[in-house]
Every structure is written in structure tokens, then in C-alpha cells.
Design a protein around this motif. Structure first.
Motif, PDB file in Angstrom:
ATOM      1  N   ARG A 151       0.811  -1.233   0.021  1.00  0.00           N
ATOM      2  CA  ARG A 151       0.037   0.036   0.077  1.00  0.00           C
ATOM      3  C   ARG A 151       0.970   1.246   0.042  1.00  0.00           C
ATOM      4  NH1 ARG A 151      -5.117  -1.002   4.299  1.00  0.00           N
ATOM      5  NH2 ARG A 151      -5.826  -3.058   3.289  1.00  0.00           N
ATOM      6  N   ARG A 152       0.446   2.438  -0.654  1.00  0.00           N
ATOM      7  CA  ARG A 152       1.137   3.510  -0.403  1.00  0.00           C
ATOM      8  C   ARG A 152       1.041   4.094   0.870  1.00  0.00           C
ATOM      9  NH1 ARG A 152       2.476   5.049  -5.733  1.00  0.00           N
ATOM     10  NH2 ARG A 152       1.354   4.078  -7.454  1.00  0.00           N
ATOM     11  N   GLU A 153       2.240   4.748   1.424  1.00  0.00           N
ATOM     12  CA  GLU A 153       2.311   4.927   2.702  1.00  0.00           C
ATOM     13  C   GLU A 153       2.703   6.478   2.751  1.00  0.00           C
ATOM     14  OE1 GLU A 153       1.594   3.225   5.127  1.00  0.00           O
ATOM     15  OE2 GLU A 153       1.326   1.198   4.354  1.00  0.00           O
ATOM     16  N   ARG A 154       2.500   7.234   3.746  1.00  0.00           N
ATOM     17  CA  ARG A 154       3.012   8.576   4.033  1.00  0.00           C
ATOM     18  C   ARG A 154       3.987   8.935   4.968  1.00  0.00           C
ATOM     19  NH1 ARG A 154      -2.933  11.994   3.766  1.00  0.00           N
ATOM     20  NH2 ARG A 154      -3.367  11.384   1.800  1.00  0.00           N
ATOM     21  N   ALA A 155       4.335   7.733   5.724  1.00  0.00           N
ATOM     22  CA  ALA A 155       5.377   7.656   6.774  1.00  0.00           C
ATOM     23  C   ALA A 155       6.084   6.456   6.635  1.00  0.00           C
ATOM     24  CB  ALA A 155       4.649   7.786   8.227  1.00  0.00           C
ATOM     25  N   PRO A 156       7.409   6.280   7.145  1.00  0.00           N
ATOM     26  CA  PRO A 156       8.162   5.093   7.217  1.00  0.00           C
ATOM     27  C   PRO A 156       7.366   4.005   7.873  1.00  0.00           C
ATOM     28  CG  PRO A 156       9.472   6.912   7.965  1.00  0.00           C
ATOM     29  CD  PRO A 156       7.951   7.674   7.988  1.00  0.00           C
ATOM     30  N   THR A 157       7.577   2.948   7.557  1.00  0.00           N
ATOM     31  CA  THR A 157       6.936   1.617   7.942  1.00  0.00           C
ATOM     32  C   THR A 157       7.743   0.903   8.689  1.00  0.00           C
ATOM     33  OG1 THR A 157       7.386   0.316   6.020  1.00  0.00           O
ATOM     34  CG2 THR A 157       5.340   1.665   6.071  1.00  0.00           C
ATOM     35  N   LEU A 158       7.560   0.112   9.729  1.00  0.00           N
ATOM     36  CA  LEU A 158       8.392  -0.997  10.335  1.00  0.00           C
ATOM     37  C   LEU A 158       8.655  -2.167   9.490  1.00  0.00           C
ATOM     38  CD1 LEU A 158       9.351  -1.421  13.419  1.00  0.00           C
ATOM     39  CD2 LEU A 158       7.403  -2.964  13.534  1.00  0.00           C
ATOM     40  N   GLY A 159       8.087  -2.431   8.508  1.00  0.00           N
ATOM     41  CA  GLY A 159       8.401  -3.633   7.640  1.00  0.00           C
ATOM     42  C   GLY A 159       9.578  -3.202   6.751  1.00  0.00           C
TER      43      GLY A 159
END
Length: 500
Positions: A252-260
Motif C-alpha cells: 500500500r502507498r504510505e505517507r510515513a516510514p513503516t516498520l516493515g
């Protein structure tokens, strides 16, 4: 007819993108060989069973079904069919050339079946398919890396090296990968942007496949792909030490860094630094240039310090930005994320804060005995890759009761032919979506190996730290029998030394 089937499949898959829905089961097992791969449909599995240690099917009437070399469709033969028995013998020999992990007969059967499925899903040229079913019959770098890792730690490093060779051929000039590729290496042209976690998972798998760099020949051949990926990963880190926002395994498109993304890059940068250290040391021990070319050794020594420093900055960023919220999906929250398991062993060092977060996340993501990837799927069908990830984290951290409970759930929700499906119906417990799913089979293999011995973890610091023993396993308490006094003139029996 073909068009109507395709339209129906697309409709099912589009519906499956909704968090509250998963598609029906498309396949229960595989038949195949070097030349072709065929899914066994659910309505064809009744009364059939694989011969032990093989992918040859015994039908209800006793005949054997298999895919002969050069054939594109299965054939049926008598119980003594020499072609079928030759396939059985070859597959059993391949299993015997490596290790089949597991503490019980059932676990070893699952491990053997998983290895055989993964072997079939690795197509000629090293393309490791996520599954055989259309829409899944592509190579995701993440799934392929886990397949390579599972094959490597079970003694099948040749196949692991072939997978990484394929990934080397699909790597972009900037060190990244397309979200997925066709089996012939062409990128899949859709609207999915590249997923940065590949620049972490591929170096991690390369480190394992090269026996932590001890196989200097394979490590040297994989050096260019590791160098480009780790360079990109290190350069992607911002002032806070974190990678940029972007899609990860949720796609999915994200607006913040992800843990993954952060967890994958952390494991990859540490693995890349250790591989570089090993190559540099091998070159120093062989100044004549035999084994590791001197020009590569210079690159390795310079990159080792750079990547180790980047990993330290990323680890600090993860601890300071994700840690206060309990390692949720985003630094500011976002809910629980199964990716927290990738901060735990065997991807990183033991950390009490991470262990607490893994336990808390498991409780929050549990659905019908399994787990979902994150908050959007709460209340929907559980996913086997997420459940297997929690089993691996528990096993590698020494929590044997939790690991065994999660393994038992996974083993009890396979298809009739022993394949792990992508999802399981929350109401009826029936396998759903595709099967066998390579990612789940690979994670289960890593879990079973972790029971027998520690899967190497790319820890920070000196290589000696990676050989540190695991924490003692948490075992269910059982009442102890009173010790009998030693018989006269007989030496007391010493307790067996338990393997740690």
C-alpha cells in the motif's frame, strides 16, 4: 471458456483485496518438474495422497500420477510405473542430501513437504514463484529471499544460489527491484512502485546462502548485487536514521516510514556488513589474490564500515522513533504490525523491549487462533505468513510453548495435500486463497530449523557475537520425579546435557 475463467478469477481477486474477504482455495498441491508446473485443484484431491518424500500422487484406485520429464500435463501409471518410481527416488535423494528439520514425525513430514514444494516453485533459471496460481505466479524479491534462506539453512545452497542469481539479473541499476517480476526476468508492468524492503531481504539471504560468507566463491559472485542493494539502503536513510515512506509487504502507498521497511533494511545492512567483513578477512589471509580478488577486498573493507555505521543509525532510529509506541507500524502509531517479528531473532539480537512488543502484537492481531498482518485485517481471515512469523520469533527467542502452539495451528490448517494456504477461513477453518504459498513454507522451515539450532542472525558488532548461545527455552513445567538414591558401588548417573 478461457476468457470466462480469467474474468471470474480477476473478479475473485479484486474482491479479495478487501480486508474482510479472502478468495476461495485455488489449489491443494503441486505436480511438476523442470519443464512444467501444474496445480492440483481442490476437486481433484479427493482420495489422493503424495508418496512419502515425493511429489508423486497415489490416486484412490492405486495408480500413480506424476509429471514426466518433458511433459506439460500429468500422466497416470500403474503402482509400479518406472517413471514415477524414478521421480520418487530422485526426490528422496535430494531431500537426503540436505537436512529435514523437525522434532516429531509430523513436523519432519511437513518439513519434507515444504522443501519439495519450494523446489518445484523454483523454476529453471532461479525464478522462485510465490505460488503457481495466476496472479501469484511471479517473483517477489521478498518471498524469493525467504525461499533462498530456507533452502540455504537446510543444506540446499545450490538452489539458494540460483534464486539469488535470478534476483541479481532483475536488479535495477540503482540497486532496487521492481515489486515483482515474470519468471523470465521481465518486470511486471503495473502500478505497483518498487518496494524498498528488497534491498534488505536480498543481502540477508545472500549472507545465509554463502554460509555467512564462508563460501567465498558464491559470496564473490553475489557481491555486486549485495553492494548495489546495501549502498541504496544506506543512502535511503534520512536524518532521523529511518528510510523514507513507501510500500512494504502490505503493498500500500504510505505517507510515513513503516516498520516493515525499517526492519528489513536493518537485517540487510547488518548482513551486508558481515559479508563484507568476511570477504575482507579472506582476502587479507590470501594476499596472492586467490579466492577473493584484491580489488573486491578493498571495496569490502570500505563498505563494511559504511554499512555497519548505517545499520547503527537505523537501529537507533527504530529504537527512538518506533520504540516508544511499542514498535507499531509507523513512528506515530498506526496500530500493531506483524513486521515487529523481523526485529527479533533470527533477524536481530535478543531485545527485551522487542520481545514484549512481539507478545503484545500477537495478542492484538490474533484471529481464530492465527494472526493477521495488521489492523486493517482485524476480524478477517487469518494469514499463514503472519502466523508463521510469530512462530519463528517465538522459536528463535526460546519460547518453545508459544512456538509449538502456533506451529500446531499452522499444521492443522493445511490443505488435503499438506500445502500451507495463504489464508484460513476464520469461521470454518478451511484453507483459502492460494496453496502452496512459498513464503509460509519458507518461514515454517526456518522455524523448525530454529528448534534444532540457531539460524544465523546478522547481529551488530564483531562476528563472534553472532555465535553467542540462544536464551534458554521456556518449557512447560512438569512435576519432577523424586531421585532414587544411587545403588551401592555404582556411580551416580549424571543428567544429560541439554543442547542449547
Amino acid at each position: 471458456m478461457a476468457l470466462s475463467v480469467a474474468v471470474g478469477l480477476v473478479a475473485l481477486l479484486l474482491g479479495a483485496t478487501r480486508p474482510d474477504r479472502s478468495p476461495p482455495l485455488f489449489g491443494t498441491g503441486l505436480l511438476g518438474g523442470r519443464d512444467a508446473l501444474v496445480s492440483v485443484a481442490p476437486d481433484q484431491a479427493g482420495g489422493t495422497a503424495y508418496l512419502a518424500g515425493s511429489t508423486v500422487l497415489r490416486l484412490a484406485d492405486g495408480r500413480l500420477r506424476y509429471l514426466p520429464p518433458g511433459a506439460s500435463e500429468p500422466v497416470d501409471g500403474p503402482p509400479d510405473d518406472p517413471g514415477a518410481l524414478a521421480v520418487v527416488a530422485e526426490e528422496r535423494a535430494w531431500l537426503a542430501a540436505g537436512t529435514v528439520p523437525g522434532a516429531t514425525t509430523a513436523e519432519r513430514e511437513v518439513a519434507a513437504r515444504s522443501l519439495l514444494f519450494l523446489r518445484l516453485l523454483v523454476r529453471p533459471g532461479g525464478a522462485a514463484l510465490a505460488a503457481e496460481t495466476p496472479y501469484w505466479a511471479y517473483v517477489w524479491p521478498r518471498d524469493a529471499s525467504f525461499t533462498a534462506a530456507a533452502l540455504a539453512v537446510t543444506g540446499h545452497r545450490r538452489e539458494a544460489g540460483a534464486i539469488l542469481g535470478f534476483l541479481a539479473g532483475t536488479q535495477r541499476p540503482d540497486g532496487t527491484w521492481p515489486a515483482r517480476s515474470h519468471p523470465d526476468g521481465r518486470p511486471v508492468t503495473d502500478d505497483r512502485p518498487a518496494q524498498l524492503d528488497a534491498t534488505g531481504w536480498v543481502p540477508w539471504a545472500a549472507w545465509l546462502a554463502s554460509d555467512q560468507g564462508r563460501d567465498t566463491d558464491l559470496a564473490t559472485r553475489l557481491w555486486p548485487v549485495v553492494r548495489a542493494a546495501a549502498d541504496h539502503a544506506a543512502a535511503s536513510l534520512g536524518a532521523d536514521g529511518l528510510p523514507p515512506a513507501g510500500p512494504d509487504y502490505w503493498e500500500r502507498r504510505e505517507r510515513a516510514p513503516t516498520l516493515g521497511i525499517a526492519a528489513a533494511l536493518l537485517a540487510g545492512l547488518r548482513a551486508a556488513a558481515r559479508l563484507a567483513d568476511r570477504l575482507g578477512s579472506a582476502a587479507a589471509a590470501n594476499p596472492t589474490g586467490e579466492g577473493v580478488p584484491q580489488h573486491l577486498a578493498g571495496q569490502a573493507r570500505e563498505r563494511q564500515a559504511r554499512w555497519a555505521g548505517a545499520a547503527d543509525r537505523l537501529a537507533l532510529g527504530v529504537r527512538e522513533r518506533f520504540g516508544p509506541g511499542g514498535f507499531q507500524r509507523h513512528p506515530a502509531g498506526g496500530g500493531p504490525d506483524a513486521a515487529v517479528t523481523w526485529l527479533a531473532p533470527p533477524f536481530g539480537p535478543p531485545d527485551p523491549a522487542v520481545e514484549r512488543a512481539v507478545r503484545t502484537t500477537w495478542r492484538r492481531l490474533t484471529v481464530a487462533g492465527g494472526a493477521v498482518p495488521g489492523r486493517p485485517w482485524l476480524g478477517s481471515d487469518p494469514w499463514t505468513p503472519a502466523t508463521a512469523s510469530f512462530a519463528l520469533a517465538a522459536m528463535a527467542s526460546g519460547d518453545l510453548p508459544a512456538a509449538e502452539a502456533r506451529l500446531a495451528w499452522l499444521l492443522s490448517h493445511r490443505t488435503a495435500l499438506g500445502a500451507f494456504p495463504e489464508r484460513v477461513g476464520r469461521d470454518d477453518g478451511a484453507p483459502r486463497s492460494v496453496a502452496p504459498l512459498a513464503w509460509t513454507h519458507a518461514i515454517v522451515l526456518l522455524t523448525l530449523v530454529s528448534r534444532d539450532r540457531a539460524v544465523p542472525a546478522p547481529l551488530p558488532g564483531s562476528p563472534a557475537r553472532s555465535r553467542a548461545g540462544r536464551r534458554p527455552r521456556k518449557r512447560a513445567r512438569t512435576p519432577r520425579r523424586p531421585r532414587r538414591p544411587a545403588a551401592p558401588n555404582r556411580r551416580p548417573r549424571l543428567p544429560c546435557r541439554r543442547r542449547q
